[in-house]
Design a protein around this motif. Structure first.
Motif, short mmCIF file in Angstrom:
data_model
loop_
_atom_site.label_atom_id
_atom_site.label_comp_id
_atom_site.label_asym_id
_atom_site.label_seq_id
_atom_site.Cartn_x
_atom_site.Cartn_y
_atom_site.Cartn_z
N ALA A 118 0.82 -1.21 0.00
CA ALA A 118 0.00 0.00 0.00
C ALA A 118 0.85 1.26 0.00
N ARG A 119 2.00 1.21 0.63
CA ARG A 119 2.88 2.38 0.64
C ARG A 119 3.51 2.61 -0.73
N GLU A 120 3.85 1.52 -1.43
CA GLU A 120 4.50 1.65 -2.74
C GLU A 120 3.51 2.04 -3.84
N ALA A 146 -7.26 0.95 -0.14
CA ALA A 146 -8.46 0.59 0.61
C ALA A 146 -8.59 -0.93 0.73
N ARG A 147 -8.30 -1.63 -0.37
CA ARG A 147 -8.36 -3.11 -0.32
C ARG A 147 -7.31 -3.67 0.63
N ALA A 148 -6.11 -3.09 0.61
CA ALA A 148 -5.05 -3.56 1.52
C ALA A 148 -5.44 -3.35 2.97
N LEU A 149 -6.03 -2.19 3.27
CA LEU A 149 -6.46 -1.94 4.65
C LEU A 149 -7.57 -2.91 5.06
N GLU A 150 -8.43 -3.25 4.12
CA GLU A 150 -9.49 -4.21 4.42
C GLU A 150 -8.91 -5.58 4.75
#
Length: 451
Positions: free
Chosen positions: A268-270, A278-282
């Motif tokens: 998500a940072r890259e 948003a998908r990564a946080l989910e």
């Protein structure tokens, strides 16, 4: 005052060379004041003395120890019991010594054997022995009531032996002290007076040995029976296995969650795409929630809480939850191709749970050491055995992680081998030998032990 100070300085200057280098008998100097053999020149060492101390304190210390007199009290209880029985029956009036001993011994043995039949008698004797005999380890003397006839027979032997030894010590002490008092109050008292310290010393050590003998008898007859020792050993083994299982559960579940979280956060940072973030946080949220549930299940086991108490789910995940695991890995950026040819109902519960943990560890290793590489998982039944295969392509050198560290000997792989061994199966992991540059985890588990 100046003269005293000057004299002190002169003495110190004179002693300085001797302190700088003490010499041993051969004439060689010992630097730093160290002395060969731990002796200082001019010191006197008594024969038999050691660094631990002279023999005199070792000979006197047991005579002054509180444990000696606590054991003496325990011995005298048996002597009092015999005295009470003797006064009730058969008495001593106009009876010979042989008649008295025959009657009193018979009555004492019958009474003690009857008392030993009461299960609580063993517990009472164990508690009393722990308090008064002062064992080195309290667990050497059991405090459980009698459960078997063997326990009752051992309790009877203990009671009879305790009373016999206490009676012998009591009578010897009474008769011995009476003889000593008679000699010290007689016309030749001055001749026996120098022997009083030696007599006191000898009587004291007789009491010490009698107390130690009583303790050894208690450990032998009141200690745990072979069946109790075996049960205790089995309980310790079960607790050790349970601790190992909990350690594996925490390593597998929390390790997997942390691996997925780190990968998702890094990606998500890259990537600057808001939808991807948003998908990564989910995925991170879902993975963290699953890790918290696994942690709750483990804490339930540690607290020994009944299953389902306080609304906490205690059911362990099985192979029916593998699709969610694969979705998490895919969301982390590693394509997963899974072929599960076994239904959840076809496996015993323990086999289903352990299979889930094994596959979870295999997928976690793939995400950790080969992020982004395809992962192939296959679960099949063949010849009465469950076969688990987890393979991933290696991004770096054969059999090594991208950082250059070997995967062999890690805690995860060791946990997989332990799980497989406990289930009667086998596990193997390593780089494939067919030139495909894959890391393969292969586990075989029998559906039934012994098959």
């Amino acid at each position: 005052m100046p003269k005293i100070a000057a004299l002190k300085d002169a003495v110190l200057r004179k002693a300085a060379p001797r302190n700088a280098a003490l010499r041993n008998p051969s004439g060689s100097a010992v630097p730093g004041g160290a002395v060969s053999g731990g002796r200082v020149p001019g010191s006197v060492v008594l024969p038999g003395a050691t660094a631990a101390g002279t023999p005199l304190p070792r000979l006197v210390a047991p005579l002054l120890a509180g444990a000696t007199y606590a054991r003496l009290l325990h011995l005298l209880v048996g002597f009092v019991f015999v005295g009470v029985v003797l006064m009730v029956y058969p008495g001593t009036y106009r009876k010979g010594l042989g008649e008295i001993l025959t009657a009193s011994v018979s009555v004492d043995c019958v009474l003690l054997a009857v008392v030993a039949l009461v299960p609580a008698a063993r517990r009472a004797e164990g508690v009393q022995a722990r308090l008064l005999l002062v064992p080195d380890r309290e667990e050497d003397i059991a405090t459980e009531p009698s459960r078997t006839w063997a326990d009752r027979w051992r309790t009877a032997g203990w009671l009879i032996g305790r009373v016999a030894l206490g009676s012998a010590v009591g009578f010897a002490l009474v008769l011995g002290l009476a003889a000593i008092v008679d000699r010290l109050t007689g016309p030749d008292a001055l001749l026996y007076l120098p022997l009083v310290p030696l007599l006191v010393f000898g009587v004291g050590w007789c009491l010490v040995f009698a107390g130690r003998l009583q303790l050894a008898l208690a450990v032998r007859l009141l200690g745990p029976s072979p069946a109790e020792r075996l049960a205790e050993a089995e309980l310790r083994a079960e607790r050790l296995l349970e601790r190992n299982r909990l350690a594996r559960e925490l390593h597998d579940s929390i390790g997997h969650a942390l691996t997925v979280t780190v990968l998702q956060a890094g990606a998500a940072r890259e990537v600057g795409d808001h939808a991807f973030v948003a998908r990564a946080l989910e995925v991170i949220e879902e993975t963290g929630r699953q890790a918290m549930e696994d942690l709750e299940r483990t804490l339930v086991l540690l607290r020994e809480t009944p299953p389902g108490a306080n609304g906490v789910a205690t059911e362990q995940p099985g192979i029916d939850q593998l699709p969610a695991l694969f979705d998490t890995a895919r969301a982390a950026g590693s394509p997963v191709e899974a072929r599960v040819e076994v239904s959840a109902g076809a496996l015993p519960g323990v086999l289903s749970r352990e299979s889930y943990r094994i596959v979870q560890e295999g997928v976690t290793n793939a995400l950790k050491y080969a992020p982004g590489e395809p992962v192939e998982v296959r679960i099949t039944l063949r010849d009465g055995q469950l076969e688990l295969r987890c393979a991933n392509r290696l991004p770096g050198g054969e059999g090594r992680s991208p950082a250059g560290g070997s995967r062999k000997g890690g805690k995860g792989l060791r946990g997989i081998r332990e799980r497989a061994t406990l289930l009667g199966g086998e596990a193997a992991a390593g780089a494939s030998q067919d030139g495909s540059r894959e890391w393969v985890l292969h586990v075989r588990l029998p559906l039934r032990l012994g098959s």
